[in-house]
Design a protein around this motif. Structure first.
Motif, PDB file in Angstrom:
ATOM      1  N   UNK A 174       0.089  -6.513  -0.373  1.00 32.19           N
ATOM      2  CA  UNK A 174      -1.038  -6.869  -1.245  1.00 32.19           C
ATOM      3  C   UNK A 174      -1.016  -6.135  -2.586  1.00 32.19           C
ATOM      4  N   UNK A 175      -0.619  -4.853  -2.560  1.00 29.57           N
ATOM      5  CA  UNK A 175      -0.806  -4.024  -3.756  1.00 29.57           C
ATOM      6  C   UNK A 175       0.472  -3.407  -4.315  1.00 29.57           C
ATOM      7  N   UNK A 176       1.585  -3.535  -3.612  1.00 27.83           N
ATOM      8  CA  UNK A 176       2.831  -2.929  -4.074  1.00 27.83           C
ATOM      9  C   UNK A 176       2.922  -1.464  -3.697  1.00 27.83           C
ATOM     10  N   UNK A 177       4.098  -0.912  -3.892  1.00 26.60           N
ATOM     11  CA  UNK A 177       4.370   0.456  -3.475  1.00 26.60           C
ATOM     12  C   UNK A 177       3.504   1.471  -4.214  1.00 26.60           C
ATOM     13  N   UNK A 178       3.419   1.351  -5.522  1.00 22.35           N
ATOM     14  CA  UNK A 178       2.715   2.360  -6.326  1.00 22.35           C
ATOM     15  C   UNK A 178       1.255   2.505  -5.923  1.00 22.35           C
ATOM     16  N   UNK A 179       0.619   1.421  -5.501  1.00 23.37           N
ATOM     17  CA  UNK A 179      -0.802   1.478  -5.153  1.00 23.37           C
ATOM     18  C   UNK A 179      -1.041   1.641  -3.649  1.00 23.37           C
ATOM     19  N   UNK A 180       0.016   1.746  -2.875  1.00 23.79           N
ATOM     20  CA  UNK A 180      -0.140   2.009  -1.444  1.00 23.79           C
ATOM     21  C   UNK A 180      -0.653   3.438  -1.276  1.00 23.79           C
ATOM     22  N   UNK A 181      -1.756   3.605  -0.540  1.00 25.63           N
ATOM     23  CA  UNK A 181      -2.365   4.927  -0.379  1.00 25.63           C
ATOM     24  C   UNK A 181      -2.676   5.199   1.091  1.00 25.63           C
ATOM     25  N   UNK A 182      -2.449   6.423   1.499  1.00 29.83           N
ATOM     26  CA  UNK A 182      -2.741   6.849   2.873  1.00 29.83           C
ATOM     27  C   UNK A 182      -4.212   6.577   3.206  1.00 29.83           C
ATOM     28  N   UNK A 183      -5.104   6.844   2.273  1.00 32.19           N
ATOM     29  CA  UNK A 183      -6.534   6.634   2.503  1.00 32.19           C
ATOM     30  C   UNK A 183      -6.835   5.175   2.826  1.00 32.19           C
ATOM     31  N   UNK A 184      -6.198   4.266   2.119  1.00 36.08           N
ATOM     32  CA  UNK A 184      -6.406   2.837   2.374  1.00 36.08           C
ATOM     33  C   UNK A 184      -5.855   2.435   3.741  1.00 36.08           C
ATOM     34  N   UNK A 185      -4.708   3.001   4.109  1.00 32.46           N
ATOM     35  CA  UNK A 185      -4.138   2.723   5.436  1.00 32.46           C
ATOM     36  C   UNK A 185      -5.092   3.234   6.515  1.00 32.46           C
ATOM     37  N   UNK A 186      -5.620   4.431   6.318  1.00 28.66           N
ATOM     38  CA  UNK A 186      -6.557   5.001   7.290  1.00 28.66           C
ATOM     39  C   UNK A 186      -7.774   4.096   7.444  1.00 28.66           C
ATOM     40  N   UNK A 187      -8.332   3.664   6.331  1.00 28.25           N
ATOM     41  CA  UNK A 187      -9.513   2.809   6.358  1.00 28.25           C
ATOM     42  C   UNK A 187      -9.227   1.482   7.059  1.00 28.25           C
ATOM     43  N   UNK A 188      -8.135   0.839   6.687  1.00 30.11           N
ATOM     44  CA  UNK A 188      -7.833  -0.476   7.255  1.00 30.11           C
ATOM     45  C   UNK A 188      -7.483  -0.391   8.737  1.00 30.11           C
ATOM     46  N   UNK A 189      -6.811   0.660   9.146  1.00 27.34           N
ATOM     47  CA  UNK A 189      -6.379   0.762  10.544  1.00 27.34           C
ATOM     48  C   UNK A 189      -7.426   1.415  11.443  1.00 27.34           C
ATOM     49  N   UNK A 190      -8.485   1.973  10.841  1.00 25.96           N
ATOM     50  CA  UNK A 190      -9.531   2.614  11.641  1.00 25.96           C
ATOM     51  C   UNK A 190      -9.104   3.964  12.197  1.00 25.96           C
ATOM     52  N   UNK A 191      -8.214   4.637  11.485  1.00 23.22           N
ATOM     53  CA  UNK A 191      -7.698   5.935  11.915  1.00 23.22           C
ATOM     54  C   UNK A 191      -8.043   6.954  10.838  1.00 23.22           C
ATOM     55  N   UNK A 192      -8.356   8.162  11.255  1.00 27.98           N
ATOM     56  CA  UNK A 192      -8.664   9.226  10.307  1.00 27.98           C
ATOM     57  C   UNK A 192      -7.414   9.582   9.514  1.00 27.98           C
ATOM     58  N   UNK A 193      -7.574   9.829   8.221  1.00 28.01           N
ATOM     59  CA  UNK A 193      -6.396  10.131   7.397  1.00 28.01           C
ATOM     60  C   UNK A 193      -5.711  11.416   7.828  1.00 28.01           C
ATOM     61  N   UNK A 194      -6.438  12.357   8.428  1.00 34.79           N
ATOM     62  CA  UNK A 194      -5.781  13.579   8.924  1.00 34.79           C
ATOM     63  C   UNK A 194      -4.819  13.254  10.062  1.00 34.79           C
ATOM     64  N   UNK A 195      -5.139  12.236  10.841  1.00 32.56           N
ATOM     65  CA  UNK A 195      -4.216  11.796  11.898  1.00 32.56           C
ATOM     66  C   UNK A 195      -2.931  11.268  11.279  1.00 32.56           C
ATOM     67  N   UNK A 196      -3.068  10.488  10.218  1.00 32.81           N
ATOM     68  CA  UNK A 196      -1.883   9.956   9.543  1.00 32.81           C
ATOM     69  C   UNK A 196      -1.021  11.084   9.007  1.00 32.81           C
ATOM     70  N   UNK A 197      -1.651  12.037   8.336  1.00 31.96           N
ATOM     71  CA  UNK A 197      -0.884  13.155   7.776  1.00 31.96           C
ATOM     72  C   UNK A 197      -0.269  14.047   8.859  1.00 31.96           C
ATOM     73  N   UNK A 198      -0.895  14.094  10.040  1.00 27.73           N
ATOM     74  CA  UNK A 198      -0.326  14.866  11.145  1.00 27.73           C
ATOM     75  C   UNK A 198       1.009  14.259  11.592  1.00 27.73           C
ATOM     76  N   UNK A 199       1.077  12.924  11.566  1.00 29.81           N
ATOM     77  CA  UNK A 199       2.290  12.248  12.036  1.00 29.81           C
ATOM     78  C   UNK A 199       3.276  11.986  10.904  1.00 29.81           C
ATOM     79  N   UNK A 200       2.761  11.710   9.714  1.00 36.36           N
ATOM     80  CA  UNK A 200       3.616  11.368   8.565  1.00 36.36           C
ATOM     81  C   UNK A 200       3.131  12.153   7.347  1.00 36.36           C
ATOM     82  N   UNK A 201       3.940  13.079   6.843  1.00 35.18           N
ATOM     83  CA  UNK A 201       3.491  13.962   5.764  1.00 35.18           C
ATOM     84  C   UNK A 201       3.361  13.295   4.391  1.00 35.18           C
TER      85      UNK A 201
END
Length: 186
Positions: free
Chosen positions: A23-50
């Motif tokens: 939808x937004x391309x690489x430059x606008x891909x953000x961990x926060x948006x992934x967290x929001x869309x997937x229903x997962x806390x962003x700290x969980x994402x950063x724990x698995x993927x830095x």
């Protein structure tokens, strides 16, 4: 996926990552948006993927989005035409084309994404090897012909036409590319 290999909602995380990339391309891909869309806390994402690169690399590796079938049509020409058609679909499908384009444009500057691309193409070539083994057994391939060169010429022509020239690459073009790769320009 078990929690030993990733978070419980890994599939949702990977799907959200690829959807947002498309939808937004690489430059606008953000961990926060992934967290929001997937229903997962962003700290969980950063724990698995830095980083977003690490997350995107994992999503690309685990999504199955780029899985292609290795054909067995009974001839080298038929097999290469089937592979060419799959490459064409990968690069033109509304579902995969934006992801491929975004990944390719970001890849040269991002080591983790470059690694994913290299792994993808190495795996593809290993899975396509039976095409060339069968062709050699049928006498359709000259001794010493390099499958890597054949696939680079075939795929490169399609990628170049679609992504760099922005040209048409329908069935007639695919046949012409396969025939040129097989027969040269004589």
């Amino acid at each position: 996926m078990s929690t030993q290999n990733g978070p419980r909602k890994a599939e949702a995380i990977f799907a959200a990552t690829l959807e947002l990339l498309a939808e937004h391309g690489y430059e606008k891909l953000a961990i926060e948006a992934v967290a929001s869309r997937s229903g997962v806390n962003k700290t969980t994402l950063y724990r698995w993927w830095p980083s977003k690169d690490a997350l995107l690399a994992a999503a690309l590796r685990n999504s199955g989005l780029f899985t292609l079938d290795v054909p067995d049509t009974g001839s080298l020409r038929g097999d290469l035409l089937a592979v060419a058609t799959q490459i064409f679909r990968l690069l033109t499908s509304a579902h995969t084309a934006p992801i491929v384009t975004a990944t390719l444009t970001a890849g040269p500057r991002r080591p983790e994404l470059g690694e994913v691309s290299r792994g993808f193409f190495a795996d593809r070539l290993a899975r396509e090897e039976p095409i060339f083994d069968r062709a050699a057994a049928r006498g359709e391939l000259r001794p010493g012909a390099d499958p890597v060169v054949v696939m680079d010429l075939l795929a490169g022509a399609i990628w170049f036409r679609l992504l760099l020239r922005g040209g048409e690459a329908g069935p007639k073009f695919l046949e012409e590319v396969v025939d040129t790769v097989l027969n040269g320009t004589r």
